[in-house]
Write a protein that holds these residues in place. Structure first.
Motif, PDB file in Angstrom:
ATOM      1  N   VAL A 317      -5.889 -11.062   0.610  1.00 19.92           N
ATOM      2  CA  VAL A 317      -7.174 -10.446   0.943  1.00 19.92           C
ATOM      3  C   VAL A 317      -6.910  -9.023   1.414  1.00 19.92           C
ATOM      4  N   ARG A 318      -7.477  -8.051   0.726  1.00 22.31           N
ATOM      5  CA  ARG A 318      -7.252  -6.643   1.041  1.00 22.31           C
ATOM      6  C   ARG A 318      -8.481  -5.972   1.646  1.00 22.31           C
ATOM      7  N   GLY A 319      -9.662  -6.382   1.221  1.00 24.59           N
ATOM      8  CA  GLY A 319     -10.867  -5.788   1.768  1.00 24.59           C
ATOM      9  C   GLY A 319     -11.099  -4.354   1.331  1.00 24.59           C
ATOM     10  N   LYS A 320     -10.545  -3.977   0.183  1.00 15.88           N
ATOM     11  CA  LYS A 320     -10.723  -2.619  -0.314  1.00 15.88           C
ATOM     12  C   LYS A 320     -12.016  -2.512  -1.119  1.00 15.88           C
ATOM     13  N   ALA A 321     -12.452  -1.284  -1.325  1.00 15.38           N
ATOM     14  CA  ALA A 321     -13.687  -1.077  -2.082  1.00 15.38           C
ATOM     15  C   ALA A 321     -13.496  -1.447  -3.544  1.00 15.38           C
ATOM     16  N   LYS A 322     -12.300  -1.173  -4.078  1.00 18.27           N
ATOM     17  CA  LYS A 322     -12.056  -1.455  -5.486  1.00 18.27           C
ATOM     18  C   LYS A 322     -11.919  -2.938  -5.746  1.00 18.27           C
ATOM     19  N   ALA A 323     -11.183  -3.637  -4.894  1.00 22.56           N
ATOM     20  CA  ALA A 323     -10.948  -5.066  -5.080  1.00 22.56           C
ATOM     21  C   ALA A 323     -10.821  -5.724  -3.710  1.00 22.56           C
ATOM     22  N   ASN A 324     -11.656  -6.742  -3.480  1.00 22.70           N
ATOM     23  CA  ASN A 324     -11.607  -7.431  -2.198  1.00 22.70           C
ATOM     24  C   ASN A 324     -10.333  -8.250  -2.057  1.00 22.70           C
ATOM     25  N   VAL A 325      -9.839  -8.801  -3.164  1.00 18.02           N
ATOM     26  CA  VAL A 325      -8.618  -9.596  -3.143  1.00 18.02           C
ATOM     27  C   VAL A 325      -7.704  -9.122  -4.277  1.00 18.02           C
ATOM     28  N   GLU A 326      -6.405  -9.310  -4.067  1.00 16.62           N
ATOM     29  CA  GLU A 326      -5.401  -9.026  -5.092  1.00 16.62           C
ATOM     30  C   GLU A 326      -4.436 -10.198  -5.149  1.00 16.62           C
ATOM     31  N   PHE A 327      -3.721 -10.302  -6.260  1.00 21.97           N
ATOM     32  CA  PHE A 327      -2.824 -11.429  -6.477  1.00 21.97           C
ATOM     33  C   PHE A 327      -1.418 -10.893  -6.714  1.00 21.97           C
ATOM     34  N   GLY A 328      -0.537 -11.132  -5.749  1.00 22.02           N
ATOM     35  CA  GLY A 328       0.828 -10.636  -5.870  1.00 22.02           C
ATOM     36  C   GLY A 328       1.562 -10.746  -4.556  1.00 22.02           C
ATOM     37  N   ALA A 329       2.641  -9.992  -4.441  1.00 18.15           N
ATOM     38  CA  ALA A 329       3.458 -10.005  -3.232  1.00 18.15           C
ATOM     39  C   ALA A 329       2.970  -8.947  -2.257  1.00 18.15           C
ATOM     40  N   LYS A 330       3.047  -9.269  -0.981  1.00 22.58           N
ATOM     41  CA  LYS A 330       2.704  -8.306   0.062  1.00 22.58           C
ATOM     42  C   LYS A 330       3.969  -7.580   0.471  1.00 22.58           C
ATOM     43  N   VAL A 331       3.939  -6.261   0.393  1.00 20.46           N
ATOM     44  CA  VAL A 331       5.122  -5.429   0.599  1.00 20.46           C
ATOM     45  C   VAL A 331       4.906  -4.569   1.834  1.00 20.46           C
TER      46      VAL A 331
END
Length: 490
Positions: A317-331
């Protein structure tokens, strides 16, 4: 078998070109070759191999790591990378060949083994060495430019006075982002349909030895496909229609799993390929998660699988304007003097504030002193982190906990604005890595190789930064050392 490759950095003029001429010393790949401690990497790399004369000779670490660096810098596929290396003498010089060769140096399929063999730990160690060398050069340059008075050394201390390292020096910038994996946007219905199709192939494999002797289970593939497409092709399906379709696919998947249990009594699971066996294990867990969410009418479950091919990928869950969620590794990375360092890679949705103490301890191991200040988001200002920073006299950016005061000191407001401006450096690193080096879409399939690719992109970004700095000071020193050794040998 791995034999230690006695790596001797040759000058561009010593690289043999059958068509005449010589390599230019201004080429970026020639300059890159001087920035990587190849001999030190070779010594560490050789420890992972058994000293045995049997078997084929492994490729040198310079060729393996050099090929991966070229691939991440240019964005080539495995096959295109080998083609460009075969056509470009500068690329061949970069990873250690002494003369241009027309034949491909290795098969494209070996690049997967290069990523697996090196791994994220070894690549991260190379990145650490490069950043430490750059940091040391900048410190030496600052010491040389500092005027000294008679009776004082370059650090401004008396020659009789013992030198003590500074307790605090430099600034540590921390932040985290998501490195999206190359997967299709997951939905419960599409995941179950994909699982059902893979289970159909597994049923065919297990039933193949008994064709003509045993009746094949009726898995109703056509009917299941029609039920899926009825909802998938609907532009605006209602919630009840989606729930009905998910229930149907859950029953089809459960039916296929029961058929597989019956077939295993006649055909062992060893008849399956490694990929099929891995998919079967993943689908079993996927079915359990989807059934639990279906019965509880929820969309949350621990360690939720969003891709059968890459079961390690999680929803972040990122909460960004472009995408609320992303799928991958957190770096989670740190930035010191403009160089990016890996702090943590997590495939689960975690709070990045827990990495602050570990990052500070690594900073001390790298440079020998604590940072003067830590520049980070408000999420890092937890009570535990604030207590730690207060204990070691480290300034943590941001406002104090609690209700903000009505009257803010002008110096404090000025300091906060300055910290925010300096902290933007880490956002710039994320943007640079995602736009130019592929961090915005990780195409590696396995967890191990994906982590290696992420760290490779940070390494390449740091090499580019070192190349933008005054390089000829370092290159001239290397030339003097090489010519001096040649003269003494003569």
């Amino acid at each position: 078998m791995y034999a230690n490759h006695q790596d001797q950095q040759i000058l561009p003029g010593g690289f043999f070109l059958p068509f005449g001429g010589r390599l230019s010393e201004n080429n970026r790949w020639v300059q890159f070759s001087y920035l990587i401690p190849w001999r030190r990497v070779e010594q560490e790399y050789s420890k992972h191999f058994i000293k045995d004369l049997r078997g084929g000779r492994a490729f040198s670490v310079r060729m393996a790591l050099g090929a991966l660096i070229i691939q991440e810098r240019e964005g080539f596929s495995d096959r295109h990378l080998v083609q460009h290396i075969t056509e470009n003498p500068y690329l061949q010089y970069f990873f250690g060949l002494e003369a241009y060769q027309k034949e491909p140096p290795f098969d494209p399929s070996l690049l997967t083994y290069f990523r697996k063999r090196l791994g994220p730990e070894a690549i991260n160690q190379v990145n650490e060495w490069i950043v430490q060398a750059a940091h040391q050069e900048e410190e030496d340059g600052d010491n040389e430019n500092t005027p000294t008075s008679p009776g004082e050394n370059e650090n401004g201390r008396s020659q009789e006075e013992p030198q003590e390292p500074r307790a605090h020096q430099g600034k540590l910038i921390l932040d985290a982002t998501c490195a999206p994996a190359d997967i299709a946007y997951p939905t419960d219905l599409s995941l179950l349909n994909s699982a059902r199709e893979k289970l159909g192939d597994i049923i065919d494999t297990l039933h193949a030895p008994h064709i003509g002797n045993m009746k094949k289970p009726r898995d109703r593939r056509r009917q299941a496909r029609r039920d899926y497409l009825r909802t998938a092709k609907n532009r605006r399906p209602s919630r009840s229609e989606i729930r009905k379709a998910i229930g149907q696919q859950l029953r089809y998947v459960a039916r296929d799993l029961r058929f597989i249990e019956q077939l295993v009594q006649h055909t062992p699971l060893t008849a399956l390929s490694r990929k099929q066996y891995r998919d079967l294990l993943v689908i079993g867990e996927l079915h359990r998660q989807q059934r639990e969410m279906y019965r509880s009418r929820s969309h949350r479950v621990d360690d939720r699988i969003v891709s059968i091919a890459q079961p390690d990928v999680r929803l972040i869950v990122r909460g960004k304007a472009k995408a609320n969620v992303e799928f991958g590794a957190k770096v989670a990375i740190s930035v010191v003097d403009g160089y990016a360092l890996m702090e943590k890679t997590s495939w689960d949705s975690c709070n990045e504030s827990t990495t602050l103490i570990e990052s500070v301890e690594r900073y001390v191991e790298r440079f020998g002193y604590y940072p003067e200040a830590i520049l980070a988001d408000k999420i890092y200002r937890t009570r535990e982190n604030l207590k730690y920073c207060k204990e070691y006299e480290i300034r943590l950016s941001g406002p104090k906990l609690g209700r903000p005061s009505k009257q803010m000191d002008k110096e404090q407001a000025k300091q906060e604005r300055q910290d925010m401006g300096e902290r933007n450096a880490v956002e710039g690193k994320f943007g640079e890595a995602k736009r130019n080096y592929g961090l915005g879409l990780i195409r590696a399939r396995l967890r191990h190789t994906s982590e290696a690719v992420i760290i490779l992109q940070l390494l390449v970004m740091n090499l580019e930064r070192r190349l933008r700095l005054p390089f000829w000071l370092l290159f001239g020193e290397l030339l003097r050392l090489d010519f001096g050794q040649a003269g003494s040998a003569v």
